[in-house]
Design a protein around this motif. Structure first.
Motif, PDB file in Angstrom:
ATOM      1  N   HIS A  32       0.881  -1.093  -0.019  1.00 24.72           N
ATOM      2  CA  HIS A  32       0.099   0.027  -0.076  1.00 24.72           C
ATOM      3  C   HIS A  32       0.995   1.202   0.022  1.00 24.72           C
ATOM      4  CE1 HIS A  32       0.308   0.989   4.365  1.00 24.72           C
ATOM      5  NE2 HIS A  32       0.564  -0.247   4.460  1.00 24.72           N
ATOM      6  N   SER A  94      -8.478  -3.148   4.399  1.00 20.66           N
ATOM      7  CA  SER A  94      -8.496  -2.279   3.461  1.00 20.66           C
ATOM      8  C   SER A  94      -8.455  -3.042   1.924  1.00 20.66           C
ATOM      9  CB  SER A  94      -6.926  -1.637   3.505  1.00 20.66           C
ATOM     10  OG  SER A  94      -6.098  -2.554   3.193  1.00 20.66           O
ATOM     11  N   PRO A 100     -10.615   2.840   4.217  1.00 15.76           N
ATOM     12  CA  PRO A 100      -9.401   3.331   5.124  1.00 15.76           C
ATOM     13  C   PRO A 100      -9.624   2.897   6.497  1.00 15.76           C
ATOM     14  CG  PRO A 100     -10.321   5.568   4.098  1.00 15.76           C
ATOM     15  CD  PRO A 100     -11.137   4.183   3.660  1.00 15.76           C
ATOM     16  N   GLN A 159     -12.542   2.437  11.147  1.00 21.58           N
ATOM     17  CA  GLN A 159     -12.607   3.234   9.836  1.00 21.58           C
ATOM     18  C   GLN A 159     -12.569   4.651  10.002  1.00 21.58           C
ATOM     19  OE1 GLN A 159     -15.909   1.907   7.355  1.00 21.58           O
ATOM     20  NE2 GLN A 159     -16.016  -0.293   8.478  1.00 21.58           N
ATOM     21  N   VAL A 189     -10.786   3.458  -3.051  1.00 22.26           N
ATOM     22  CA  VAL A 189     -11.264   3.107  -1.444  1.00 22.26           C
ATOM     23  C   VAL A 189     -12.462   3.955  -1.500  1.00 22.26           C
ATOM     24  CG1 VAL A 189      -9.066   2.597  -0.272  1.00 22.26           C
ATOM     25  CG2 VAL A 189     -10.009   4.892  -0.482  1.00 22.26           C
TER      26      VAL A 189
END
Length: 193
Positions: A32, A94, A100, A159, A189
């Motif tokens: 990531h 994720s 996120p 989150q 996302v």
């Protein structure tokens, strides 16, 4: 999952649903962030964890313990193993929910030593969602996908909105990303958890 008598998840939750845009089972998942200690390729002594999407709400991560990862002579450092599980658990959240999130709580249970040179296979599974809270658990097996369980972990993730990372990240790192966006994985996302 644990010898603990505490139920997991500890609150009533909804069954997690794999996001329609989650990686397909069998897909290798990219790092990531290039400088992530857990999965980044630009951290020389990092864990270099590699992760694959599985069926349902599970991912499988794997990493090989090197000399740089030891605590006691010839054995992985316990804190480093907790770091590996944090990475794997976070990857499940994720990649499968596509939202996120950050670690709020992590507990580990060490069942057997993990020697230098061993490969740990970590299966992380989404257990439940309650509002912004995501409950996740994992087992790490030695040297094979069906090897002996060496470590178990469970965690609570919260989150967050993407602004969390801008507000709390180091300005020089954010500027570096602005100059070189390839430092971040560009997966989509959902922006409003």
């Amino acid at each position: 999952m644990s010898r603990s008598t505490t139920p997991w998840p500890p609150v009533e939750t909804e069954t997690p649903q794999r996001h329609p845009d989650a990686p397909a089972p069998g897909a290798d998942l990219p790092s990531h962030y290039a400088y992530c200690f857990g999965c980044g390729e630009r951290v020389e002594q990092g864990l270099h964890i590699r992760t694959t999407a599985c069926e349902g709400t599970t991912i499988r991560s794997r990493f090989t313990v090197t000399r740089a990862h030891q605590g006691a002579p010839g054995l992985a450092h316990g804190g480093l193993l907790a770091c590996a599980f944090d990475e794997a658990l976070g990857a499940a959240v994720s990649n499968l929910l596509r939202k996120p999130a950050v670690t709020a709580k992590l507990e580990t249970e060490f069942l057997r030593p993990v020697p230098v040179g061993a490969t740990l296979f970590i299966d992380a599974h989404l257990d439940g969602v309650a509002g912004r809270k995501v409950y996740v658990s994992a087992e790490g097996r030695l040297d094979a996908e069906d090897g002996n369980v060496a470590v178990r972990a469970r965690a609570l993730f919260i989150q967050v909105q993407l602004t969390h990372f801008v507000e709390h990240g180091r300005p020089e790192d954010l500027r570096a990303i602005a100059k070189d966006p390839t430092l971040l994985n560009r997966r989509s996302v959902e922006l409003n958890p």
